[in-house]
Each structure stands twice: as structure tokens, then as C-alpha cells.
Motif scaffolding. Sequence first.
Motif, PDB file in Angstrom:
ATOM      1  N   THR A  59      39.024  33.757  37.547  1.00  0.00           N
ATOM      2  CA  THR A  59      38.196  34.416  38.596  1.00  0.00           C
ATOM      3  C   THR A  59      37.502  35.490  38.230  1.00  0.00           C
ATOM      4  O   THR A  59      37.666  36.140  37.097  1.00  0.00           O
ATOM      5  N   LEU A  60      36.298  35.551  39.011  1.00  0.00           N
ATOM      6  CA  LEU A  60      35.630  36.986  38.664  1.00  0.00           C
ATOM      7  C   LEU A  60      36.145  38.143  38.600  1.00  0.00           C
ATOM      8  O   LEU A  60      35.953  39.001  37.801  1.00  0.00           O
ATOM      9  N   ASP A  61      37.250  38.267  39.662  1.00  0.00           N
ATOM     10  CA  ASP A  61      37.915  39.473  39.702  1.00  0.00           C
ATOM     11  C   ASP A  61      38.964  39.742  38.471  1.00  0.00           C
ATOM     12  O   ASP A  61      38.930  40.975  37.912  1.00  0.00           O
ATOM     13  N   GLU A  62      39.421  38.750  37.841  1.00  0.00           N
ATOM     14  CA  GLU A  62      39.998  38.585  36.626  1.00  0.00           C
ATOM     15  C   GLU A  62      39.002  39.160  35.431  1.00  0.00           C
ATOM     16  O   GLU A  62      39.416  39.805  34.415  1.00  0.00           O
ATOM     17  N   LEU A  63      37.955  38.622  35.669  1.00  0.00           N
ATOM     18  CA  LEU A  63      36.893  38.912  34.389  1.00  0.00           C
ATOM     19  C   LEU A  63      36.438  40.382  34.481  1.00  0.00           C
ATOM     20  O   LEU A  63      36.646  41.036  33.437  1.00  0.00           O
ATOM     21  N   LYS A  64      36.614  40.903  35.696  1.00  0.00           N
ATOM     22  CA  LYS A  64      36.080  42.094  35.837  1.00  0.00           C
ATOM     23  C   LYS A  64      37.249  43.142  35.480  1.00  0.00           C
ATOM     24  O   LYS A  64      36.986  44.053  34.704  1.00  0.00           O
TER      25      LYS A  64
END
Length: 76
Positions: A59-64
Amino acid sequence: MISVRLDKELEKELEEIAKLTKRPKSFFIKEALKEYLQDIKDVLEAKKRVNEPQRELITLDELKREFNTIQKKFSL
């Protein structure tokens, strides 16, 4: 050896950059072609991978979170 015809405007820009940088026009043509070919390879690879059933997505949150971890680790 390859011969390429450029439109007048593009050739003028190339000549200006070559003069300003004191590099041959062929240097810029080769570099631009390398970049363009690499971009095409990247797009083709991405198209291939998008259809792979075993691809791992995050997810984008995991990437961040991962980016922040790396940023802190290397003091970026």
C-alpha cells in the motif's frame, strides 16, 4: 554509423548546447538515445510485471513507512 536528419529548430538547440558545454553534438545525441531506450525498456518491463500473478504489492502507507525508515537510516 547512423545518419539522422533533425529539423532546423532541434538542430539549432543541439548546436547551442554543444557550444555552451564544449561537447560534441554526438555526445548529446548518444546520451538522449540511451535515456530514451532505457525508458522504453522500463515501460515494457512494467507492462510485463503488471500481469504477473506472483507480484508483490504494497500500500502507499507501507511505501511511506519504508521510505521514512530508509530516510532515517541514511540521514537523508
